[in-house]
Design an enzyme around this catalytic site. Structure first.
Site, PDB file in Angstrom:
ATOM      1  N   ASP A 131      12.939  -9.032   5.442  1.00 55.52           N
ATOM      2  CA  ASP A 131      12.796  -8.213   4.223  1.00 55.52           C
ATOM      3  C   ASP A 131      13.808  -6.873   4.402  1.00 55.52           C
ATOM      4  O   ASP A 131      13.549  -5.645   4.302  1.00 55.52           O
ATOM      5  CB  ASP A 131      11.538  -7.540   3.807  1.00 55.52           C
ATOM      6  N   GLY A 138       0.695  -1.055   0.017  1.00 53.72           N
ATOM      7  CA  GLY A 138      -0.082   0.124   0.036  1.00 53.72           C
ATOM      8  C   GLY A 138       1.028   1.350   0.132  1.00 53.72           C
ATOM      9  O   GLY A 138       2.038   1.103  -0.325  1.00 53.72           O
TER      10      GLY A 138
END
Length: 1006
Positions: A826, A700
């Protein structure tokens, strides 16, 4: 009679007086509780503390009372307290138990606690305390439990702690002590548990020999604490010792003989030191369940007496220099679950008893010189999870029992001499995620069905034959398929092009015929495609130009004809179309020397510029001129249409924006706060608009929202469709909330609150005006304020090193200081945020997962992460641990030192591989560094950190340093005198740089 009445009256008087005194004490303590509540600014979690005298405070969950209703215990754990401890706390005169762990309590150690004269239990761990532990802490003379762990205490550990004679448990781990460890702790004769691990700031020091006087000590943990020297021989006198962890230090010398005669010892962890010599032959610690001597310099044989430790479950001896055979008796141990001895010099036949007598789960013997067959009963009890035996001389057929081993998750047998066919059931084992059996002599055909969770299938350099089955369409989770150098024939089935998660497809050096499938739109994740050295014909499909992730394409040595599609992407870092029947003009973008070997032996190809060694095209220039006039007219028409559409689109977006804003305000929003807020949920929701978007990611957009008192906050919105969110996005959101609401560290982004509705999820963070590291390092912003420039200068090396240290500290906290540890999954430059002082904050935990058990690896069900940063084992969803973060952080270090991006590469596919290749061929490292940051004064330092980045990106997880070791090197760079010593030590402790060629052979053979 009169005396009896008098006696009764006296008793009644004393009873009434006692009740009166008890009532008075109760009322006084109730008033104190109300003062405590007020001091903490009436937090919501204390809303049940009622000032009414009818409220029975002994029933409060934070309170424990005696039978006469006097308060003895006060506990407020993980309640987001941000104020200091009340100075009047000890007015509760009967307190024996205080626990305020897992809060945000600031300032120095509260000496007002000295007034709690009866205090026996004090836990202030995991707060924000600073300064020194006071030298007169021994005033708390009755303490039996003391935990000041995971704070920012610094300086020396005071000698006076040795005067707390009643202490049974002492926890001082994960602080910032940078002074000395007092010998006086050895005077705590009643001590049973001593936890003093993770001292990254502590100068190198020897293990105090006085500690071995702690005869009642059962648990002793001092891992990652910069210990040097030898383990005292007198440690064998600590007869009560049950659990000893000295891993991750710089201990040297031999393992003391006395250590293995401790009768009660059940867990011994000496992992990752510099211990040398033989393992003691005499072993009488028969209560051992866990023995980890890995990652040292141990030599000699595995002692035969290890086979007498009947309770042994976990035996790890990997990355040493052990030789000889594995004792037969070890294979017969009745409780052994994990046998891990990879990277040694062990040889001979393996004991055939492995797995038959115990419920074996892990069997890792890779990188040795074993020969003969694998033990036949490895999965006898149906519990085997992992089998790694690559790089040995093993031969024969695989055990038939592996065909019915439904528990197996990963199988690695590369580079052996195995033969015969794969047991049928093995292909479809229920939980199998990885099969790597390259470089053997296996025969047979590939099955129609594979394990439903299989993400990697590597069968290259074998003798498999037949066609690639049409049933390949069921291999939905396959990420890597390597079938190079076999005898496969027939055409490439169109079903193979339907695999959505495929990233690597290697079918080169086979006998494949027919055309390349044309419907390959599902290959959105494909990075590497190698179909060379076959007999393929037909044209290059136009669809191959639309593969968004493709980086490596090799179609050489085939019979492919036709023209090269003009849209072929320049994103390709490796292109080879040589030795085919291609014709026509080479796309102009490829007319440079970088592609001089990409089009060889195609007689029908030509170029406009005499750059490549190909013929010139004749009529291309004239055709272009004839088209100029018509193109100009068309351009005018296009501009008019575009202008009209732009006006219409602007009106449409304006209407959509106001409708969207109106819908947002009508929703029912729920706010969950993790600290005291100066804004409301409506402040946030009403201020989110397109013009204040500052970034976007896989889940997003990120907004910058102005709030009173803070300036700005960053709001991450998880996007979905208009009705409901994808469940994966919801799971990611919940993971980030769960993790960030629990962990607290100066180098981890601070989560202020979360806001949710039926179709929207918002995370509100503190705002960092310098945004993410990648914007500065790679100049990804058009704004002068975020363009890699600081006060007119490029970000210099000291700032880059400061950022690296900060990020490493955040990851160290996650890996070592959180229980259970957290793997980020990540780590990348865009997930490292920078505040106004360029302090690094690790961010974006949407992919993080908490490991179930610290000593175990967790199996991940899906591949996540970012190309260029993904560790090899994680890309294939093998069981992962903290070392995948170390790999990704290594890529960040390479970016900081070279200035290049993670997906940079020449003929290889990533920055990590590019760096490895240059190290392997002996390139001068100075030529690889970023000119913008390189100065003569920091040249040596940058070279060292570049090497550290290479070490972190090792193919084998075991060869990578831990984040704690990485931090030691980075912080060592700040001290010029200690720097060289620290760099040399960590490089000597890992065989990585001595085995670079071996490492890359291992990777390419896969």
């Amino acid at each position: 009679m009169t005396k009896s009445i008098l006696f009764i009256l006296i008793l009644f008087f004393f009873f009434t007086y006692a009740n009166s005194q008890q009532s008075q004490l109760y009322n006084e303590e109730h008033e104190i509780l109300m003062k405590i509540k007020k001091h903490f600014q009436n937090p919501l979690f204390l809303s049940h503390w009622n000032s009414s005298k009818t409220s029975y405070h002994c029933s409060y969950p934070e309170i424990t009372c005696t039978n006469d209703d006097s308060i003895t215990s006060l506990s407020m754990i993980n309640t987001n307290l941000t104020q200091t401890l009340p100075p009047f706390l000890c007015e509760l005169k009967n307190l024996t138990y205080i626990d305020f762990q897992l809060n945000y309590i600031p300032n120095e150690f509260p000496t007002s606690l000295y007034n709690c004269s009866k205090l026996q239990h004090l836990d202030l761990s995991q707060n924000y305390f600073v300064g020194n532990i006071p030298n007169d802490i021994d005033k708390l003379a009755n303490l039996q439990f003391l935990s000041l762990a995971a704070n920012s205490f610094s300086g020396d550990i005071p000698m006076s702690i040795g005067n707390l004679k009643n202490l049974k448990r002492l926890e001082l781990y994960q602080c910032l002590f940078n002074g000395t460890i007092p010998d006086e702790i050895g005077n705590l004769s009643n001590l049973e548990t001593l936890l003093m691990f993770s001292y990254s700031m502590l100068p190198r020091t020897k293990l105090p020999s006085s500690f071995t006087k702690l005869k009642n000590l059962r648990i002793f943990d001092m891992h990652d604490s910069n210990l040097v020297g030898e383990i005292p021989e007198t440690i064998g006198e600590m007869m009560a010792l049950e659990d000893l962890d000295l891993s991750g230090n710089f201990l040297s010398g031999k393992i003391p003989n006395g250590l293995f005669i401790l009768k009660n010892l059940s867990r011994l962890i000496l992992y990752n030191n510099s211990l040398s010599g033989d393992i003691p032959d005499v072993v009488e610690a028969f209560e051992l369940t866990t023995l980890d001597l890995s990652y040292n310099h141990l030599t000699g044989k595995i002692p035969d007496d290890f086979g007498n430790i009947k309770k042994l479950k976990y035996l790890a001896l990997f990355t040493n220099r052990l030789s000889g055979k594995v004792p037969e008796s070890i294979g017969n141990l009745p409780t052994l679950t994990d046998f891990i001895v990879f990277q040694n010099n062990l040889s001979g036949n393996l004991p055939q008893g492995f797995g038959k007598f115990s419920k074996l789960e892990t069997f890792q013997i890779a990188s040795n010189s074993f020969n003969g067959k694998l033990p036949q009963n490895l999965c006898y009890h149906g519990r085997l999870v992992g089998l790694t035996a690559y790089d040995n001389n093993l031969s024969g057929e695989l055990p038939k029992s592996l065909g019915s081993c439904s528990s197996l998750q990963y199988l690695r047998l590369e580079n052996n001499e195995f033969s015969g066919e794969i047991p049928n059931g093995l292909w479809t084992s229920m939980y199998l995620t990885t099969i790597r059996i390259s470089e053997n002599m296996f025969t047979g055909q590939l099955p129609d069905r594979l394990a439903r969770n299989l993400s990697e299938l590597a069968v290259s350099h074998n003798r498999f034959s037949g066609t690639i089955p049409n049933g390949v369409s069921s291999w939905k989770k396959l990420v890597k398929f390597n079938a190079s150098n076999n005898f496969f024939n027939g055409s490439i089935p169109s079903e193979l092009a339907s695999l959505p998660q495929l990233e690597t497809l290697l079918l080169d050096q086979n006998q494949l015929t027919g055309q390349i499938p044309t419907d390959i739109t599902s290959w959105k994740s494909l990075v590497t495609l190698n179909l060379s050295h076959n007999q393929l014909s037909g044209k290059i499909p136009d669809a191959i130009c639309r593969l968004p992730s493709l980086s490596v394409l090799d179609l050489s040595e085939n019979k492919i004809s036709g023209r090269i599609p003009p849209q072929l992407s320049l994103r390709l870092t490796n292109l080879n179309l040589s030795s085919n029947y291609l014709i026509g003009r080479i796309p102009s973008d490829f007319e440079n020397l970088a592609y001089e070997s990409s089009f060889l032996n195609n007689s029908g190809l030509c170029v406009d510029k005499l750059v490549l060694n190909l013929a010139l095209c004749n009529s291309g220039t004239a055709r272009r001129r004839r088209g100029d006039s018509s193109m100009s007219k068309a351009l005018v028409v296009i501009l008019v249409v575009v202008a009209s559409l732009t006006v219409f689109l602007a009106l449409f977006l304006s209407i959509s924006f106001y409708r969207k804003r109106k819908r947002l305000m009508k929703r029912t929003w729920k706010l969950t706060s993790f600290q005291r807020l100066s804004f409301t949920k409506s402040n946030i929701v009403s201020s989110m608009s397109e013009h204040n978007i500052i970034g976007s990611g896989g889940f997003g957009s990120v907004y910058r929202v102005a709030v009173e008192g803070l300036g700005y906050v960053a709001v991450k919105k998880i996007r979905g469709n208009s009705r409901k969110l994808d469940q994966k996005l919801v799971d990611s959101f919940l993971a980030e909330v769960e993790i960030l609401s629990k962990i607290r560290h100066n180098n981890i982004v601070k989560l202020m609150c979360c806001i949710s509705s039926d179709d929207s999820l918002l995370l509100v963070y503190e705002y960092h005006e310098h945004q993410s590291l990648d914007r500065w390092l790679h100049k990804k912003s058009k704004s002068p304020a975020v363009s890699g420039i600081v006060n007119g200068n490029i970000i210099d090396w000291p700032k880059r090193l400061h950022i690296a240290i900060g990020a490493a500290q955040g990851l160290c906290y996650m890996h070592n200081d959180c229980s259970p540890p957290i793997v980020h999954r990540d780590v990348k430059t865009s997930n490292i945020l920078l505040d106004s002082q360029f302090n690094a904050k690790v961010a974006d935990f949407g992919l993080a997962r908490i490991l179930v058990k610290p000593e175990e690896l967790a199996t991940m069900s899906a591949v996540a992460g970012t190309f260029g940063y993904i560790a090899p084992e994680y890309a294939q969803t093998i069981r992962v641990n903290e070392k995948i973060d170390a790999y990704s952080f290594g890529v960040v270090l390479l970016e900081l030192t070279t200035g290049k991006e993670a997906n940079h590469g020449d003929e290889y596919s990533s920055l990590a591989e590019w760096a490895w290749r240059h190290i392997q061929i002996g390139t001068n490292i100075e030529e690889l560094l970023d000119d913008d940051a390189m100065e003569p004064t920091n040249l040596e330092e940058m070279c060292s950190i570049f090497k550290l980045g290479v070490m972190c990106t090792s193919t084998l997880p075991a060869s990578r340093p831990s984040m704690k070791e990485v931090l030691k090197v980075l912080t060592g760079c700040k001290d010029p005198l200690a720097n060289a010593e620290k760099i040399v030590d960590i490089y000597d402790s890992a065989p990585l740089l001595k085995n670079l060629k071996w490492e890359k052979q291992l990777e390419f053979s896969a």
